[in-house]
Design an enzyme around this catalytic site. Structure first.
Site, short mmCIF file in Angstrom:
data_model
loop_
_atom_site.label_atom_id
_atom_site.label_comp_id
_atom_site.label_asym_id
_atom_site.label_seq_id
_atom_site.Cartn_x
_atom_site.Cartn_y
_atom_site.Cartn_z
N ILE A 223 -7.53 0.97 9.92
CA ILE A 223 -7.86 1.73 11.13
C ILE A 223 -9.35 1.69 11.40
CG2 ILE A 223 -8.15 3.98 9.98
CD1 ILE A 223 -6.74 5.26 12.38
N GLY A 224 -10.14 1.32 10.37
CA GLY A 224 -11.58 1.24 10.55
C GLY A 224 -12.22 0.26 9.58
N GLY A 225 -11.38 -0.55 8.93
CA GLY A 225 -11.88 -1.52 7.96
C GLY A 225 -11.12 -1.51 6.65
N SER A 226 -10.00 -0.80 6.60
CA SER A 226 -9.33 -0.53 5.33
C SER A 226 -8.63 -1.72 4.69
CB SER A 226 -8.32 0.62 5.50
OG SER A 226 -9.00 1.83 5.71
N LYS B 207 0.84 -1.19 0.00
CA LYS B 207 0.00 0.00 0.00
C LYS B 207 0.88 1.25 0.00
CE LYS B 207 -3.95 1.89 2.61
NZ LYS B 207 -4.83 1.64 3.77
N SER C 41 -9.40 1.80 2.69
CA SER C 41 -8.48 2.62 1.92
C SER C 41 -7.41 1.82 1.17
CB SER C 41 -7.78 3.62 2.86
OG SER C 41 -7.04 2.96 3.86
N LEU D 117 -6.32 8.74 3.43
CA LEU D 117 -6.51 7.33 3.83
C LEU D 117 -7.87 7.08 4.49
CD1 LEU D 117 -3.06 6.22 5.37
CD2 LEU D 117 -3.85 5.99 3.01
#
Length: 568
Positions: free
Chosen positions: A227-230, A131, A206, A180
């Site tokens: 960080i939240g589903g990326s 990434k 992201s 992001l």
């Protein structure tokens, strides 16, 4: 506002295009061809051997052939590089392309194996995509910011150091959204990445570039961040396996990031791939590299084979899985419900127990997470875009009106004291959820609480661009720091099967919006045609080994139960 930033973008895009070998360019498919997953086989660019190599799904099997010299790293790297370039031309998934550098690294590994008879490490010769925030010495790292163009890394990220020591071949970097902090992928530097199964749909974010690339078999193993589903959202939207480890299990030092300094809900790196063996191989190799000796925030925890063998989970026999049918805020669309029903039948058929899981304060947990994120987010974004004058992207919708409200936080967040209170609430909620999970011992009959939760990754399959506005089904596990692994069901949205369900009522405004808006019905299966269906297996904090082990059990049950209930 000056448009000088556009000149920087034009130059960067030209340099990127010039880095692609001319002989690797293909004829673009017609714009109305939505599914482009067959193009690599049809375009004529790949040799028979290159096509065979890139069609290999099992990463462990590929690593074995590389370690024995049956396949050379140069051949494997070139094959995946060519297929990555095909994927890029179809989905716009790449950022940094450095063919000669990667092939030189592969040649060094081949020479080492030839002269010593031994592979360099557990990932010997394996091309790995990264990434676009994982720094490689001498390579630009823009992370989707115009102001970061020309920012060449002076050092490798710690994770890259460990990958080199393990024998891997970093070979491309992949696209991300500006900042992001989006569950889709679009920025002003490289543009939009799209879904290869249906190009009218998002690839997620992201780590969306990784998702599209690996789905098109342009990389055997990639690294995303979450960080939240990326990691999990693009894994699900592109039909991949993807692991969100707990905080500090995989080193982050030396990588670029958004919201740096916000360490209450840290971002984590994890693998994305087309095989579970790739997930395990990555985690074992990284942990074997003793990352805690290079990154002070990495947890000192060796690979636990007893945990992988499910010693605390009945050794994999008579496991108890709890199914989260909805999160209390948004009910899943018909394709996701079909996936959950299939999972229940498959696990029962395999001899495991299945119970229902009532969500505990999921809405409050996600709201708390959003509060912590937004404490300094607006200033962080303004600081990074202000250096170039590029605008902050306020929507992923390509047809958004200029005066449309922004998805971004518009205020300057919380005071330090208010942030402390939000962090206190997070600790309270984590304790309450721990107690809630432990209390499930009374309904399992095994003498232990439930072993794992089977949950949607999102309420829907990959939606149209600009419509993925919630990550609630993944964010909750980030806030709780629970390990979560996405498993694709080898099923896709079928308008004939996944017929629209007429709702008598809704759980609330979010639920209503997820099923209907003024533009088109969001639960119309025609919109999501051919989009992959996936679920996530959720374990508890630092249970990476056990979650991988349980996911192997779940994956085997799913594959054994494929039939009338699953459309292949």
């Amino acid at each position: 506002m000056s448009d000088n930033w556009k000149e920087l973008v034009a130059d960067k895009r030209k340099r990127q295009q010039d880095s692609i070998p001319r002989e690797w360019l293909i004829k673009s498919p017609p714009s109305d061809q939505l599914d482009v997953t067959s193009i690599a086989a049809e375009c004529g660019l790949l040799t028979d051997l290159e096509y065979e190599i890139t069609e290999l799904q099992d990463v462990a099997a590929l690593l074995k052939r590389l370690a024995t010299g049956e396949l050379s790293s140069v051949d494997v790297t070139k094959a995946y590089y060519k297929r990555a370039i095909i994927a890029h031309q179809l989905t716009n998934c790449l950022t940094e392309i450095f063919v000669e550098r990667a092939l030189a690294r592969a040649a060094e590994l081949d020479e080492h194996l030839k002269t010593t008879g031994s592979p360099v490490g557990p990932l010997h010769g394996l091309p790995i995509s990264l990434k676009d925030q994982i720094r490689l010495k001498g390579i630009e790292t823009t992370m989707g910011y115009v102001s970061w163009i020309g920012n060449y890394a002076e050092h490798d990220a710690v994770l890259v150091e460990i990958l080199y020591e393990a024998g891997a071949v970093p070979f491309v970097r992949t696209n991300v959204p500006q900042t992001l902090m989006w569950p889709e992928t679009f920025n002003n530097v490289f543009g939009r990445t799209i879904n290869p199964y249906n190009r009218s749909l998002t690839c997620g974010g992201s780590s969306g570039g990784e998702g599209a690339l690996i789905a098109l078999k342009g990389s055997p193993l990639g690294i995303g961040s979450d960080i939240g589903g990326s990691i999990r959202i693009p894994s699900a939207f592109n039909g991949l396996y993807g692991l969100r480890p707990s905080y500090g299990r995989v080193p982050y030092s030396g990588a670029a990031n958004s919201l740096e300094g916000q360490d209450s809900i840290p971002s984590v790196f994890g693998p994305m791939t087309r095989s579970l063996s790739g997930i395990k191989a990555f985690m074992q190799a990284v942990i074997a590299g003793r990352p805690w000796s290079k990154d002070p925030l990495t947890i000192r925890k060796a690979w636990d084979n007893d945990a992988y063998q499910l010693s605390e989970h009945g050794h994999g026999k008579n496991l108890v899985f709890a199914i989260l049918w909805d999160d209390g805020s948004v009910k899943p669309h018909p394709p996701i419900l079909r996936g959950l029903e299939f999972a229940k039948k498959a696990l029962l058929a395999a001899g495991h127990q299945v119970v229902d899981w009532k969500p505990y304060k999921h809405g409050e947990i996600c709201a708390n997470l959003g509060l912590i994120w937004s404490a300094g987010a607006s200033e962080d974004y303004r600081t990074n875009v202000g250096q170039s004058g590029e605008p902050i992207i306020k929507s992923m919708n390509p047809n958004v009106l200029p005066d449309a409200p922004s998805f971004r936080p518009s205020n300057d967040g919380l005071s330090a004291y208010q942030l402390w209170q939000a962090q206190k609430d997070k600790t309270r909620l984590r304790k309450e959820y721990l107690d809630y999970w432990e209390a499930s011992i009374h309904q399992t009959g095994t003498g232990r609480p439930i072993d794992a939760i089977i949950s949607p990754v999102a309420a829907y399959a990959a939606p149209p661009h600009g419509m993925n506005k919630s990550a609630a089904y993944t964010m909750v596990w980030n806030a709780l720091d629970y390990t979560a692994l996405v498993i694709p069901l080898k099923m896709s949205v079928d308008p004939k099967t996944d017929v629209k369900i007429l709702r008598d009522g809704f759980l609330g405004e979010d639920d209503q919006h997820a099923h209907f808006n003024s533009t088109f019905p969001l639960d119309d299966p025609q919109v999501y045609k051919n989009a992959p269906i996936a679920l996530q297996v959720v374990g508890r904090t630092l249970e990476e080994e056990a979650v991988i082990g349980m996911s192997e059990v779940v994956d085997a049950a799913f594959k054994a139960h494929v039939g009338a209930d699953a459309k292949l």
